[in-house]
Design an enzyme around this catalytic site. Structure first.
Site, PDB file in Angstrom:
ATOM      1  N   HIS A   1       0.827  -1.210   0.000  1.00  0.00           N
ATOM      2  CA  HIS A   1       0.000   0.000   0.000  1.00  0.00           C
ATOM      3  C   HIS A   1       0.861   1.260   0.000  1.00  0.00           C
ATOM      4  CE1 HIS A   1       0.668   1.094   4.253  1.00  0.00           C
ATOM      5  NE2 HIS A   1       0.836  -0.203   4.406  1.00  0.00           N
ATOM      6  N   CYS A   2       0.225   2.350  -0.375  1.00  0.00           N
ATOM      7  CA  CYS A   2       0.831   3.678  -0.315  1.00  0.00           C
ATOM      8  C   CYS A   2      -0.308   4.667  -0.077  1.00  0.00           C
ATOM      9  CB  CYS A   2       1.614   3.987  -1.599  1.00  0.00           C
ATOM     10  SG  CYS A   2       0.615   4.061  -3.093  1.00  0.00           S
ATOM     11  N   GLY A   3      -0.025   5.944  -0.163  1.00  0.00           N
ATOM     12  CA  GLY A   3      -1.018   6.968   0.150  1.00  0.00           C
ATOM     13  C   GLY A   3      -2.341   6.818  -0.579  1.00  0.00           C
ATOM     14  N   LYS A   4      -2.301   6.733  -1.888  1.00  0.00           N
ATOM     15  CA  LYS A   4      -3.528   6.638  -2.674  1.00  0.00           C
ATOM     16  C   LYS A   4      -3.674   5.305  -3.397  1.00  0.00           C
ATOM     17  CE  LYS A   4      -4.032  11.576  -3.414  1.00  0.00           C
ATOM     18  NZ  LYS A   4      -4.189  12.645  -4.391  1.00  0.00           N
ATOM     19  N   GLY A   5      -2.627   4.495  -3.409  1.00  0.00           N
ATOM     20  CA  GLY A   5      -2.692   3.186  -4.058  1.00  0.00           C
ATOM     21  C   GLY A   5      -2.689   3.255  -5.567  1.00  0.00           C
TER      22      GLY A   5
END
Length: 118
Positions: A36-40
């Site tokens: 995952h990351c901030g906004k994907g």
């Protein structure tokens, strides 16, 4: 990308196989890895694409399309450049085990002097 792919491989290998039910004793993979990351949309997608490329020996285009079938993703242009290098160096950026000598495509990417990157 190698470190992230190694992490995913190790995490998946550490999950014991488990039977699906009493009626079906065939073991199945017992878990997964959340990337995952901030906004994907860009960073996490880049790692998943890199992982698919390395583990399934997929071309960048094919791995990107596979991920796009599952999620709305758009890796940044810089990440796409890095994935193109990843493909060119066949998922290993170093010539030597000591990680001191970069493969040509990676060296060109780093210095910005490669005709295909930049």
């Amino acid at each position: 990308m190698s470190d992230a792919c190694d992490f995913i491989d190790n995490a998946l290998r550490s999950v014991p196989e488990q039977p699906t039910s009493k009626d079906d004793p065939q073991p199945t993979q017992g878990g997964g890895v959340l990337v995952h990351c901030g906004k994907g949309i860009s960073r996490s997608a880049t790692i998943v694409i890199a992982y698919l490329m390395r583990t399934r020996h997929m071309a960048l285009h094919d791995a990107l399309e596979m991920v796009r079938q599952m999620r709305r993703v758009k890796p940044s242009a810089a990440f796409m450049d890095q994935l193109a290098v990843w493909e060119k160096v066949e998922y290993e950026i170093w010539e030597d085990a000591g990680e001191r000598i970069p493969k040509l495509a990676y060296k060109e990417y780093l210095c910005g002097c490669g005709s295909d990157f930049g």
